[in-house]
Design a protein around this motif. Structure first.
Motif, PDB file in Angstrom:
ATOM      1  N   ARG A   1     -43.366  36.254  27.902  1.00  0.00           N
ATOM      2  CA  ARG A   1     -44.820  36.117  27.926  1.00  0.00           C
ATOM      3  C   ARG A   1     -45.343  35.854  29.338  1.00  0.00           C
ATOM      4  O   ARG A   1     -46.272  35.089  29.544  1.00  0.00           O
ATOM      5  N   GLY A   2     -44.677  36.478  30.337  1.00  0.00           N
ATOM      6  CA  GLY A   2     -45.138  36.377  31.710  1.00  0.00           C
ATOM      7  C   GLY A   2     -44.871  35.049  32.375  1.00  0.00           C
ATOM      8  O   GLY A   2     -45.545  34.715  33.341  1.00  0.00           O
ATOM      9  N   LEU A   3     -43.897  34.279  31.865  1.00  0.00           N
ATOM     10  CA  LEU A   3     -43.593  32.971  32.441  1.00  0.00           C
ATOM     11  C   LEU A   3     -42.152  32.904  32.915  1.00  0.00           C
ATOM     12  O   LEU A   3     -41.277  33.592  32.395  1.00  0.00           O
ATOM     13  N   CYS A   4     -41.908  32.055  33.884  1.00  0.00           N
ATOM     14  CA  CYS A   4     -40.571  31.807  34.415  1.00  0.00           C
ATOM     15  C   CYS A   4     -39.645  31.345  33.292  1.00  0.00           C
ATOM     16  O   CYS A   4     -40.067  30.636  32.377  1.00  0.00           O
ATOM     17  N   GLU A   5     -38.379  31.732  33.369  1.00  0.00           N
ATOM     18  CA  GLU A   5     -37.420  31.359  32.327  1.00  0.00           C
ATOM     19  C   GLU A   5     -36.973  29.907  32.424  1.00  0.00           C
ATOM     20  O   GLU A   5     -36.424  29.371  31.466  1.00  0.00           O
ATOM     21  N   ILE A   6     -37.187  29.256  33.559  1.00  0.00           N
ATOM     22  CA  ILE A   6     -36.805  27.851  33.702  1.00  0.00           C
ATOM     23  C   ILE A   6     -38.007  26.943  33.485  1.00  0.00           C
ATOM     24  O   ILE A   6     -37.953  26.000  32.715  1.00  0.00           O
ATOM     25  N   CYS A   7     -39.084  27.220  34.189  1.00  0.00           N
ATOM     26  CA  CYS A   7     -40.289  26.405  34.012  1.00  0.00           C
ATOM     27  C   CYS A   7     -41.371  27.289  33.400  1.00  0.00           C
ATOM     28  O   CYS A   7     -41.485  28.450  33.745  1.00  0.00           O
ATOM     29  N   PRO A   8     -42.140  26.756  32.521  1.00  0.00           N
ATOM     30  CA  PRO A   8     -43.204  27.564  31.911  1.00  0.00           C
ATOM     31  C   PRO A   8     -44.512  27.490  32.690  1.00  0.00           C
ATOM     32  O   PRO A   8     -45.575  27.689  32.138  1.00  0.00           O
ATOM     33  N   ASN A   9     -44.427  27.191  33.985  1.00  0.00           N
ATOM     34  CA  ASN A   9     -45.632  26.932  34.760  1.00  0.00           C
ATOM     35  C   ASN A   9     -46.054  28.053  35.692  1.00  0.00           C
ATOM     36  O   ASN A   9     -47.152  28.007  36.231  1.00  0.00           O
ATOM     37  N   ALA A  10     -45.180  29.012  35.933  1.00  0.00           N
ATOM     38  CA  ALA A  10     -45.504  30.019  36.944  1.00  0.00           C
ATOM     39  C   ALA A  10     -45.061  31.401  36.484  1.00  0.00           C
ATOM     40  O   ALA A  10     -44.135  31.534  35.680  1.00  0.00           O
ATOM     41  N   PRO A  11     -45.707  32.418  37.008  1.00  0.00           N
ATOM     42  CA  PRO A  11     -45.286  33.777  36.662  1.00  0.00           C
ATOM     43  C   PRO A  11     -43.955  34.108  37.340  1.00  0.00           C
ATOM     44  O   PRO A  11     -43.693  33.658  38.460  1.00  0.00           O
ATOM     45  N   PRO A  12     -43.109  34.869  36.661  1.00  0.00           N
ATOM     46  CA  PRO A  12     -41.832  35.245  37.269  1.00  0.00           C
ATOM     47  C   PRO A  12     -42.054  36.288  38.354  1.00  0.00           C
ATOM     48  O   PRO A  12     -42.660  37.322  38.116  1.00  0.00           O
ATOM     49  N   GLU A  13     -41.614  35.982  39.542  1.00  0.00           N
ATOM     50  CA  GLU A  13     -41.790  36.875  40.672  1.00  0.00           C
ATOM     51  C   GLU A  13     -40.467  37.452  41.170  1.00  0.00           C
ATOM     52  O   GLU A  13     -40.464  38.371  41.969  1.00  0.00           O
ATOM     53  N   HIS A  14     -39.363  36.882  40.723  1.00  0.00           N
ATOM     54  CA  HIS A  14     -38.059  37.265  41.259  1.00  0.00           C
ATOM     55  C   HIS A  14     -37.081  37.590  40.142  1.00  0.00           C
ATOM     56  O   HIS A  14     -36.975  36.838  39.176  1.00  0.00           O
ATOM     57  N   VAL A  15     -36.362  38.677  40.290  1.00  0.00           N
ATOM     58  CA  VAL A  15     -35.281  39.005  39.367  1.00  0.00           C
ATOM     59  C   VAL A  15     -34.059  38.233  39.858  1.00  0.00           C
ATOM     60  O   VAL A  15     -33.578  38.446  40.973  1.00  0.00           O
ATOM     61  N   ASP A  16     -33.590  37.294  39.050  1.00  0.00           N
ATOM     62  CA  ASP A  16     -32.448  36.463  39.418  1.00  0.00           C
ATOM     63  C   ASP A  16     -31.163  37.177  39.034  1.00  0.00           C
ATOM     64  O   ASP A  16     -31.084  37.809  37.981  1.00  0.00           O
ATOM     65  N   HIS A  17     -30.168  37.060  39.900  1.00  0.00           N
ATOM     66  CA  HIS A  17     -28.883  37.698  39.621  1.00  0.00           C
ATOM     67  C   HIS A  17     -27.748  36.777  40.066  1.00  0.00           C
ATOM     68  O   HIS A  17     -27.933  35.914  40.912  1.00  0.00           O
ATOM     69  N   CYS A  18     -26.588  36.994  39.468  1.00  0.00           N
ATOM     70  CA  CYS A  18     -25.387  36.273  39.862  1.00  0.00           C
ATOM     71  C   CYS A  18     -24.922  36.855  41.190  1.00  0.00           C
ATOM     72  O   CYS A  18     -24.728  38.066  41.309  1.00  0.00           O
ATOM     73  N   ARG A  19     -24.744  36.020  42.171  1.00  0.00           N
ATOM     74  CA  ARG A  19     -24.340  36.504  43.483  1.00  0.00           C
ATOM     75  C   ARG A  19     -22.889  36.966  43.524  1.00  0.00           C
ATOM     76  O   ARG A  19     -22.497  37.704  44.404  1.00  0.00           O
ATOM     77  N   LYS A  20     -22.082  36.530  42.556  1.00  0.00           N
ATOM     78  CA  LYS A  20     -20.671  36.967  42.498  1.00  0.00           C
ATOM     79  C   LYS A  20     -20.535  38.325  41.820  1.00  0.00           C
ATOM     80  O   LYS A  20     -19.806  39.188  42.287  1.00  0.00           O
ATOM     81  N   THR A  21     -21.233  38.499  40.686  1.00  0.00           N
ATOM     82  CA  THR A  21     -21.057  39.724  39.893  1.00  0.00           C
ATOM     83  C   THR A  21     -22.185  40.721  40.066  1.00  0.00           C
ATOM     84  O   THR A  21     -22.029  41.892  39.733  1.00  0.00           O
ATOM     85  N   GLY A  22     -23.339  40.262  40.544  1.00  0.00           N
ATOM     86  CA  GLY A  22     -24.500  41.130  40.661  1.00  0.00           C
ATOM     87  C   GLY A  22     -25.252  41.306  39.350  1.00  0.00           C
ATOM     88  O   GLY A  22     -26.282  41.968  39.293  1.00  0.00           O
ATOM     89  N   ARG A  23     -24.778  40.691  38.270  1.00  0.00           N
ATOM     90  CA  ARG A  23     -25.407  40.803  36.957  1.00  0.00           C
ATOM     91  C   ARG A  23     -26.756  40.092  36.951  1.00  0.00           C
ATOM     92  O   ARG A  23     -26.886  38.969  37.421  1.00  0.00           O
ATOM     93  N   VAL A  24     -27.754  40.762  36.423  1.00  0.00           N
ATOM     94  CA  VAL A  24     -29.097  40.182  36.315  1.00  0.00           C
ATOM     95  C   VAL A  24     -29.088  39.137  35.202  1.00  0.00           C
ATOM     96  O   VAL A  24     -28.610  39.384  34.098  1.00  0.00           O
TER      97      VAL A  24
END
Length: 77
Positions: A6-29
């Motif tokens: 619903r347009g919110l960050c997966e950790i905090c529900p306070n901000a719009p998600p602006e970044h696709v987070d990925h594992c730096r070891k595997t590259g998995r999103v």
């Protein structure tokens, strides 16, 4: 991904998600996060143990001894 949250960050529900987070070891999103949450987990080295210790610290639990047996306490290291 952002629409599923619903347009919110997966950790905090306070901000719009602006970044696709990925594992730096595997590259998995892993998901989509706001700038602050993405930066925070990156600065903690993507280490779940560090995140748990940070949460314990914020909750005031990191300095408390743990009862391991009746009358026996383990001090935090």
């Amino acid at each position: 991904m952002a629409a599923a949250r619903r347009g919110l960050c997966e950790i905090c529900p306070n901000a719009p998600p602006e970044h696709v987070d990925h594992c730096r070891k595997t590259g998995r999103v892993r998901g989509v996060l706001c700038f602050n949450c993405n930066s925070a987990i990156g600065k903690l080295g993507d280490d779940p143990g560090a995140v748990r210790r940070a949460a314990a610290y914020l909750e005031g639990n990191s300095w408390k001894p743990t009862l391991v047996a009746p009358g026996v306490y383990q001090l935090p290291s």
